[in-house]
Design a protein around this motif. Structure first.
Motif, PDB file in Angstrom:
ATOM      1  N   TYR A 136      50.965  22.977  59.820  1.00  0.00           N
ATOM      2  CA  TYR A 136      50.791  23.939  61.212  1.00  0.00           C
ATOM      3  C   TYR A 136      50.093  22.675  62.305  1.00  0.00           C
ATOM      4  CZ  TYR A 136      45.591  24.061  60.405  1.00  0.00           C
ATOM      5  OH  TYR A 136      44.349  23.687  59.943  1.00  0.00           O
ATOM      6  N   GLY A 137      50.535  23.686  63.544  1.00  0.00           N
ATOM      7  CA  GLY A 137      50.799  22.830  65.394  1.00  0.00           C
ATOM      8  C   GLY A 137      51.290  21.115  64.784  1.00  0.00           C
ATOM      9  N   SER A 138      50.208  20.382  64.707  1.00  0.00           N
ATOM     10  CA  SER A 138      51.012  19.013  64.768  1.00  0.00           C
ATOM     11  C   SER A 138      50.883  17.815  63.290  1.00  0.00           C
ATOM     12  CB  SER A 138      50.518  17.474  66.360  1.00  0.00           C
ATOM     13  OG  SER A 138      50.804  17.800  67.269  1.00  0.00           O
ATOM     14  N   LEU A 139      50.326  19.110  62.389  1.00  0.00           N
ATOM     15  CA  LEU A 139      49.640  18.432  61.228  1.00  0.00           C
ATOM     16  C   LEU A 139      51.364  18.343  60.591  1.00  0.00           C
ATOM     17  CD1 LEU A 139      46.926  19.951  60.114  1.00  0.00           C
ATOM     18  CD2 LEU A 139      47.048  17.907  60.776  1.00  0.00           C
ATOM     19  N   THR A 140      51.269  17.039  59.254  1.00  0.00           N
ATOM     20  CA  THR A 140      52.146  17.352  59.131  1.00  0.00           C
ATOM     21  C   THR A 140      52.519  17.495  57.128  1.00  0.00           C
ATOM     22  OG1 THR A 140      52.142  14.722  58.721  1.00  0.00           O
ATOM     23  CG2 THR A 140      53.754  14.985  60.427  1.00  0.00           C
ATOM     24  N   THR A 141      52.745  17.361  56.353  1.00  0.00           N
ATOM     25  CA  THR A 141      53.027  17.814  55.412  1.00  0.00           C
ATOM     26  C   THR A 141      51.911  16.277  54.370  1.00  0.00           C
ATOM     27  OG1 THR A 141      55.288  17.146  54.782  1.00  0.00           O
ATOM     28  CG2 THR A 141      55.480  19.412  54.982  1.00  0.00           C
ATOM     29  N   GLN A 142      52.471  15.499  55.465  1.00  0.00           N
ATOM     30  CA  GLN A 142      51.861  13.942  54.612  1.00  0.00           C
ATOM     31  C   GLN A 142      50.308  14.339  54.676  1.00  0.00           C
ATOM     32  OE1 GLN A 142      53.721  10.393  55.412  1.00  0.00           O
ATOM     33  NE2 GLN A 142      55.608  11.691  55.758  1.00  0.00           N
ATOM     34  N   ASP A 143      49.757  14.981  56.252  1.00  0.00           N
ATOM     35  CA  ASP A 143      48.564  15.203  56.389  1.00  0.00           C
ATOM     36  C   ASP A 143      47.770  15.689  55.627  1.00  0.00           C
ATOM     37  OD1 ASP A 143      48.125  13.339  58.100  1.00  0.00           O
ATOM     38  OD2 ASP A 143      49.748  15.077  59.723  1.00  0.00           O
ATOM     39  N   ILE A 144      48.569  16.927  55.188  1.00  0.00           N
ATOM     40  CA  ILE A 144      47.959  18.390  53.691  1.00  0.00           C
ATOM     41  C   ILE A 144      48.135  17.567  52.150  1.00  0.00           C
ATOM     42  CG2 ILE A 144      48.580  19.919  53.070  1.00  0.00           C
ATOM     43  CD1 ILE A 144      49.953  21.514  55.124  1.00  0.00           C
ATOM     44  N   PHE A 145      49.239  16.775  52.240  1.00  0.00           N
ATOM     45  CA  PHE A 145      49.314  15.858  50.749  1.00  0.00           C
ATOM     46  C   PHE A 145      48.047  15.195  50.572  1.00  0.00           C
ATOM     47  CE2 PHE A 145      50.795  12.635  47.909  1.00  0.00           C
ATOM     48  CZ  PHE A 145      50.310  14.226  46.784  1.00  0.00           C
ATOM     49  N   TYR A 146      48.098  14.486  51.978  1.00  0.00           N
ATOM     50  CA  TYR A 146      46.766  12.820  51.307  1.00  0.00           C
ATOM     51  C   TYR A 146      45.732  13.976  51.424  1.00  0.00           C
ATOM     52  CZ  TYR A 146      50.227  10.285  51.476  1.00  0.00           C
ATOM     53  OH  TYR A 146      51.386   9.080  50.271  1.00  0.00           O
ATOM     54  N   VAL A 147      45.355  15.094  51.811  1.00  0.00           N
ATOM     55  CA  VAL A 147      44.059  15.618  52.125  1.00  0.00           C
ATOM     56  C   VAL A 147      43.558  16.378  50.583  1.00  0.00           C
ATOM     57  CG1 VAL A 147      42.801  17.385  53.162  1.00  0.00           C
ATOM     58  CG2 VAL A 147      43.734  16.175  54.481  1.00  0.00           C
ATOM     59  N   LYS A 148      44.739  17.087  49.958  1.00  0.00           N
ATOM     60  CA  LYS A 148      44.807  17.622  48.650  1.00  0.00           C
ATOM     61  C   LYS A 148      44.332  16.726  47.485  1.00  0.00           C
ATOM     62  CE  LYS A 148      45.011  21.916  50.467  1.00  0.00           C
ATOM     63  NZ  LYS A 148      43.406  23.082  50.255  1.00  0.00           N
ATOM     64  N   ILE A 149      43.520  15.716  46.970  1.00  0.00           N
ATOM     65  CA  ILE A 149      43.520  14.856  46.828  1.00  0.00           C
ATOM     66  C   ILE A 149      43.581  15.297  44.810  1.00  0.00           C
ATOM     67  CG2 ILE A 149      42.155  12.259  46.252  1.00  0.00           C
ATOM     68  CD1 ILE A 149      43.770  12.189  47.935  1.00  0.00           C
ATOM     69  N   CYS A 150      42.525  15.698  44.832  1.00  0.00           N
ATOM     70  CA  CYS A 150      42.390  16.827  43.207  1.00  0.00           C
ATOM     71  C   CYS A 150      43.882  16.962  42.578  1.00  0.00           C
ATOM     72  CB  CYS A 150      41.758  17.530  43.149  1.00  0.00           C
ATOM     73  SG  CYS A 150      40.045  17.385  43.891  1.00  0.00           S
ATOM     74  N   ASN A 151      44.774  17.417  43.171  1.00  0.00           N
ATOM     75  CA  ASN A 151      45.720  17.746  43.077  1.00  0.00           C
ATOM     76  C   ASN A 151      47.138  16.197  42.955  1.00  0.00           C
ATOM     77  OD1 ASN A 151      45.200  20.628  42.119  1.00  0.00           O
ATOM     78  ND2 ASN A 151      45.688  21.061  44.406  1.00  0.00           N
ATOM     79  N   MET A 152      46.594  15.449  43.022  1.00  0.00           N
ATOM     80  CA  MET A 152      47.468  14.864  43.512  1.00  0.00           C
ATOM     81  C   MET A 152      48.117  14.417  42.045  1.00  0.00           C
ATOM     82  SD  MET A 152      48.230  11.148  44.443  1.00  0.00           S
ATOM     83  CE  MET A 152      49.317  10.650  44.212  1.00  0.00           C
ATOM     84  N   GLN A 153      47.932  14.894  40.436  1.00  0.00           N
ATOM     85  CA  GLN A 153      49.053  14.972  38.814  1.00  0.00           C
ATOM     86  C   GLN A 153      50.122  15.719  39.763  1.00  0.00           C
ATOM     87  OE1 GLN A 153      45.987  16.823  39.807  1.00  0.00           O
ATOM     88  NE2 GLN A 153      46.845  18.077  38.779  1.00  0.00           N
ATOM     89  N   CYS A 154      50.282  16.499  40.688  1.00  0.00           N
ATOM     90  CA  CYS A 154      51.829  17.136  40.650  1.00  0.00           C
ATOM     91  C   CYS A 154      52.824  16.021  41.717  1.00  0.00           C
ATOM     92  CB  CYS A 154      51.154  17.979  41.971  1.00  0.00           C
ATOM     93  SG  CYS A 154      50.255  19.077  41.767  1.00  0.00           S
ATOM     94  N   ILE A 155      52.420  15.278  41.955  1.00  0.00           N
ATOM     95  CA  ILE A 155      52.968  14.411  41.862  1.00  0.00           C
ATOM     96  C   ILE A 155      54.452  13.433  41.513  1.00  0.00           C
ATOM     97  CG2 ILE A 155      52.341  12.316  42.596  1.00  0.00           C
ATOM     98  CD1 ILE A 155      54.741  13.884  45.428  1.00  0.00           C
TER      99      ILE A 155
END
Length: 1205
Positions: free
Chosen positions: A730-749
């Motif tokens: 939302y706003g000016s945020l990007t999917t990358q901003d959200i992804f790199y905050v959700k570190i604990c789900n990193m295995q999903c990539i």
């Protein structure tokens, strides 16, 4: 907060301040900090080359950020240097020697010569090839790219080195080609002093030998073209000059011993030198460090310098080696080096200080009139750590002048177990760079005014593959070349970039080697001091007031956070108070009567770690709304960063997590941690969970670093993953901003990347090359991420290690080895199958195909390594056997894929590492490589590999090959014969022992009960062996064997129908007893049986233990075949002659057998119970008596009838 106050609170030094996110590491102009050493911390006697000229020196550097995508060699990663294959591909025989020589470093040695030749030594084998055409002199322009490796294989020559009790060394060999020569020549010196010269490497048999200086160990050979000879040196620095002469058309070798130099100070000088240098053991010989040719003059003079652990000697050789002169021997140089170490590393300046250090001179090279010495030193009284420095010297008239001493920040833990690792550092020098290297790592350093400097340019280039290592290094036409065991010749050259870009780019990777003090899990250091050394100015936690946290957050999580922040501030009393209270509260029962939560402390710690990993960037205005919604947690976010750049935010979280782990150890919380339920019936230690969280931050950092190389692919994967999480920016945020905050789900990539590969495969229409490239790129991303994770895991394993009393209680299953959504193992297995089926099978391009096979091998290695480690952690549990079977099944499946693809090199490496003996035997069998099979037999002797290989051949029904393939291994064959006596007779035949062969085969035949055909073969072979045993009387044995063969022959006459009726296999008949054969011949079901079958049954009575009972049974069976009551009495004789009973008597008479020998008395039938009520019937009695009467007359002797008449 005011910067000065911040410095006082946190102890921030000038060196920790950052410029555009990059740590400053350069002192101010003219500053010479004492005790601060590093690759860039030049402590030269002259003014620092960087003083006042930082911008200029950096601008002239060739390091590049633009070459990050130029990596062309799997397993060797460099961000700022171009790493490329060089010259012709290695010859096949060289590849095989390097691949299958074994894992020990001393198995093979190699050398790269500046004249374009290279060679590998394996045992007594010397493999020589030309990696570069030496006729093409000169070098390409500096700005031009080097020519990459072509596809033509270089021709390899193989020579046989002289016999030696000590291992041959590549450094004692010289390959050279003089003007006008068609082929090169070679001279080799064994370690024991045996010299062999080949005038042409094309003719192994045409050589000349010479033995020199017995009792010494030779270590280096130097080619001196100006003197038309060679200089060999021993480990104790004795010199021998070698010369090849051509006399009357024949080559001869001559040698001259150059007298060992004595100190210019004489006997007193030696004692005085030992006092100056220190106690080095005056009775011991000098130990050689290196020998170099410094220069050649037009007058025919050659200057050679020899460095030992006590002095440096400079020799002048002239007149083709016939004249030598010791210019000088400098014993002061070693003392000066020792003093430099004492001053620069331990600030020891007073002569009265008796602190002793152990000094080791490691390597020595001379270039452009400068002598470079690499040295290491250990001050055991200070710390068990080896420190390193580079010394630059130049010759004067009677001594060496020490130009500069550069301390390096590289240090290693020194102990008896790590001595070899500490002493393995070497270097090569070019005109612009100084390359340090170990068997697994290269460190390129910039040279400024011939001195290593410029920390900002330093990088750690690792050769990651498990079996890879650097065997040798050299400079050819100003190009640094490294001989990799896996990749052959590799060049590492700086790229092109503007130095200001490096200072300003936030994604610039700072190698761990140059960090002030890397986090190593040692908690004896004061926590405050540790934080000062490695903190980041961007972290929000350094500005948080722990009092506010303690007062505002009243739950246990908040209090532990406050204790951590107090630790950061150095208030250890508060840390002790809060932690003590927290531990008491956790252990106490709930006042409301709720059951005690055994996992409460673990959940608190994990909650803080997860929050730290996923804390939002507090200074990013785009996150303001979210931060306001979660004001309390984000305001006190331990992992919150003020940086606007994701790469820096991730780095800050790494630092914050390291501090948090260190706090847990230093405060005693770590010792109280246990485990929490994770999955079904699995307790996972909290330490391992914290390790997983830390590694996922590292994985995110690696992915972000890769994004500059493959932005489109990674951004697509991130977009897809975030969409699967049902998250929308939302706003000016990007999917990358959200992804790199959700570190604990990193295995999903990882799963997303595999899904993307599947989508590209499903969408393909005609072209498959693009799909293969996509799979290759996805594999690169996955392997690069995992590589950084595994390196982090290895470096920080001690930080997350459980106590020994807990190790056996819990399983070790990290996220990289877990199956299902929580891990990546299933995804890796999926990528392996996709890479084989739709990658390698879809392309014909050799380079891409080979890269895919390399990736498949690495993916398999990751999967098996994870399963193997997990298996070790459950060894003492009930599930071990089941999991071991699963591991062995997947191991066999994955490695066999590579074998089917004929990728024997990769398959063999994996099979060796994971002890897959079946795959190793199959590889040897398919490649028909008996030598390799013998090597494996010796290498895995403790695992009884030979018996495994023999049993494999047995299962393949290739019994005959066992004795041929293992004839050289009598021990294995002896054990095999004990375990397989059915084949042991073959070895007896080969040994010519026919008597024992006959007896063994006869015994085997007697014990054979399964197949009659096998018994017949054994009996036949036993008979042949008995007949061949001319030295022994085997008559009785032959007769016995003939008897058994006769019985087998009778069994062969049984019909197929009768066998099948009784449930026997008619094609592979089992061995039947004599009674069983008789019963089958006379059985009622054998309705086609005639007098012939009954006659055979009677003949078999000779081999029955109780023949009389069986004889009556046979005749009764014959009687029951006919009708004895319903016949015409008027034609009784004619009827009787057609009966089976009479025909049997008749055929017996024809073959000349006496009736009383086979026909029972008539009374036995009249009284027999086997015939039922038949004997009581008159018609039966009449016909039976008629038959006996007729038979009696038929058996009468004709002579007797004549006498009656």
């Amino acid at each position: 907060m005011d910067r000065s106050i911040q410095k006082q609170l946190y102890g921030l030094s000038r060196s920790r301040e950052s410029i555009s996110g990059v740590r400053r590491s350069m002192p101010a102009s003219g500053a010479t900090p004492v005790g601060k050493s590093g690759f860039g911390g030049n402590a030269s006697f002259a003014p620092s080359p960087l003083s006042g000229g930082l911008r200029k020196n950096l601008h002239n550097s060739r390091l590049s950020l633009s070459v990050r995508s130029t990596q062309s060699i799997p397993g060797i990663r460099s961000d700022y240097n171009a790493v490329e294959s060089y010259g012709c591909p290695l010859p096949v025989v060289v590849n095989e020697a390097l691949t299958f020589a074994g894992a020990l470093p001393g198995t093979v040695s190699a050398k790269v010569s500046q004249n374009g030749w290279a060679w590998v030594v394996q045992g007594r084998r010397l493999l020589i090839w030309q990696y570069k055409d030496s006729t093409k002199v000169g070098s390409p322009p500096r700005g031009a790219k080097q020519q990459r490796r072509g596809g033509t294989l270089a021709q390899c020559r193989e020579l046989t080195l002289p016999y030696s009790d000590l291992a041959h060394k590549s450094g004692l060999i010289s390959v050279f080609q003089t003007e006008g020569q068609q082929t090169a020549s070679c001279i080799a010196v064994s370690s024991t002093g045996d010299v062999r010269y080949w005038s042409s490497i094309a003719h192994d048999g045409n050589s000349v030998d010479l033995s020199i200086l017995a009792g010494q160990e030779f270590v280096q050979l130097l080619n001196l073209p100006t003197q038309q000879g060679f200089l060999a040196v021993t480990s104790t620095s004795n010199l021998v000059f070698l010369r090849v002469a051509l006399t009357k058309g024949r080559y001869t070798l001559h040698h001259k011993i150059i007298k060992p130099a004595t100190s210019l100070l004489g006997g007193f000088g030696k004692k005085f030198a030992s006092i100056l240098i220190g106690s080095t053991g005056g009775e011991k010989d000098q130990y050689l460090v290196g020998m170099c040719c410094e220069s050649n003059s037009l007058e025919g003079e050659t200057i050679v310098s020899v460095l030992t652990d006590r002095s440096i000697q400079r020799w002048s050789l002239s007149k083709k080696g016939n004249a030598e002169n010791l210019i000088f021997e400098d014993v002061e140089l070693v003392r000066k080096i020792r003093e430099e170490f004492q001053q620069k590393f331990w600030n020891i300046r007073l002569p009265a200080d008796n602190t002793e250090i152990d000094l080791h001179l490691l390597d020595y090279h001379v270039t452009k009139g400068k002598a470079y010495i690499l040295a290491g030193a250990v001050n055991q009284s200070h710390a068990p750590q080896m420190c390193y420095g580079v010394v630059v010297t130049s010759p004067l008239a009677e001594s060496m002048f020490l130009d500069s001493f550069t301390p390096l920040k590289l240090n290693k833990f020194f102990s008896p177990k790590t001595v070899q690792d500490c002493l393995c550092l070497r270097f090569i020098v070019t005109s612009s760079h100084f390359y340090l290297y170990t068997p697994k790592t290269v460190y390129p350093l910039h040279l400024s005014q011939s001195v290593p400097t410029a920390e900002v340019e330093a990088e750690k280039i690792e050769f990651h593959l498990h079996d890879d290592r650097i065997l040798s290094a050299a400079v050819c036409n100003r190009l640094p070349l490294f001989f990799s065991r896996t990749h052959g010749l590799v060049s590492i050259t700086p790229g092109d970039f503007d130095s200001t870009d490096m200072l300003n780019m936030s994604s610039c990777h700072t190698p761990d080697l140059f960090a002030p003090t890397s986090f190593n899990g040692s908690f004896s250091v004061n926590a405050e001091q540790s934080i000062q050394l490695s903190s980041s100015n961007n972290l929000n936690m350094f500005d948080i007031d722990p009092d506010d946290v303690y007062n505002e957050l009243t739950d246990e999580v908040g209090h532990l956070k406050a204790a951590f922040l107090y630790c950061v501030k150095g208030n250890h009393n508060m840390v002790k108070t809060i932690v003590g209270e927290l531990l008491r509260n956790v252990a106490e029962a709930d006042p409301n009567g709720a059951p005690l939560d055994a996992y409460k402390l673990d959940r608190i710690v994990i909650t803080i770690a997860e929050d730290l990993a996923e804390d939002l960037p507090i200074a990013d205005p785009r996150w303001e709304d979210t931060i306001e919604e979660q004001q309390e947690s984000n305001r006190h976010g331990l992992g919150s960063s003020r940086s606007m750049q994701i790469i820096n935010q991730l780095r800050d979280k790494v630092v914050a997590m390291q501090h948090f782990i260190e706090f847990l150890h230093s405060s005693g919380v770590w010792d109280k941690l246990n485990a929490i339920p994770c999955g079904s019936n699995v307790l996972k230690p909290t330490g391992y969970i914290l390790s997983d969280i830390s590694e996922k931050i590292i994985a995110a950092l690696a992915l972000r670093s890769l994004q500059t190389k493959m932005p489109k692919l990674i951004e697509e994967a991130i977009d897809t993953t975030v969409a699967l999480w049902e998250e929308k920016p939302y706003g000016s945020l990007t999917t990358q901003d959200i992804f790199y905050v959700k570190i604990c789900n990193m295995q999903c990539i990882f799963e997303t990347l595999a899904d993307m590969a599947d989508e590209r495969i499903a969408a393909q229409q005609q072209t498959t090359l693009s799909v293969a490239h996509s799979i290759c790129d996805i594999n690169v991303i996955v392997l690069e991420i995992l590589d950084m994770v595994f390196r982090y895991r290895e470096q920080h394993s001690s930080s997350f290690q459980l106590h020994n009393d807990k190790l056996a209680s819990f399983e070790n299953l990290p996220w990289t080895a877990m199956s299902g959504n929580a891990g990546v193992r299933d995804t890796l297995t999926r990528l392996i199958h996709l890479s084989v089926r739709f990658g390698t099978h879809s392309v014909s391009e050799t380079e891409l195909k080979q890269q895919l096979y390399q990736q498949i091998s690495e993916l398999v290695d990751v999967v098996l390594e994870g399963r193997k480690n997990y298996l070790e952690s459950v060894r003492e549990t009930e599930k071990f056997n089941v999991l071991q079977q699963q591991f062995e099944a997947q191991r066999r499946e994955l490695i066999s894929m590579l074998i089917k693809e004929r990728q024997y090199q990769y398959a063999a490496k994996l099979a060796e590492k994971y002890l897959d003996f079946q795959s190793l035997v199959i590889i040897c069998d398919e490649t028909k490589d008996k030598d390799r099979l013998d090597d494996y037999t010796r290498k895995y002797e403790e695992y009884d590999f030979s018996q495994f290989a023999i049993n494999w051949h047995m299962r393949q029904n290739r019994h005959g090959e066992v004795f041929e393939r293992f004839k050289g291994n009598q021990t294995a064959l002896a054990q095999f014969m004990r375990d397989h006596p059915s084949l042991g007779w073959i070895q007896l035949v080969l040994n010519g022992d026919f008597e024992r062969t006959a007896k063994v085969l006869d015994e085997l035949a007697q014990n054979e009960t399964e197949f009659v055909s096998r018994k017949k073969s054994m009996l036949s072979l036993a008979k042949l062996a008995a007949l061949a045993a001319s030295d022994s009387d085997m008559t009785a044995n032959v007769e016995k064997i003939n008897t058994d063969l006769t019985i087998v022959e009778y069994q062969s006459h049984l019909g197929h129908d009768i066998l099948q009726n009784f449930g026997y296999d008619s094609s592979d008949q089992k061995v039947l007893k004599v009674e069983e054969i008789i019963n089958l011949f006379i059985a009622e079901e054998n309705d086609t049986a005639s007098e012939g079958e009954f006659r055979k049954a009677l003949e078999l009575l000779n081999y029955v233990e109780h023949p009389y009972e069986m004889r009556r049974k046979i005749w009764c069976a014959a009687i029951r075949r006919d009708n004895w009551t319903d016949y015409d009495p008027n034609n009784a004789v004619e009827y009787m002659q057609k009966m089976l009973f009479f025909r049997i008597i008749e055929i017996s008479q024809l073959i000349g057998e006496e009736g009383e020998n086979y026909l029972p008395p008539m009374e036995e039938f009249l009284d027999s119970n086997e015939l039922g009520d038949l004997p009581q019937q008159k018609s039966f009695q009449y016909l039976l008596k008629l038959t006996y009467e007729y038979a009696t007359n038929m058996f009468k002797n004709p002579a007797e009838d004549m006498d009656v008449q």
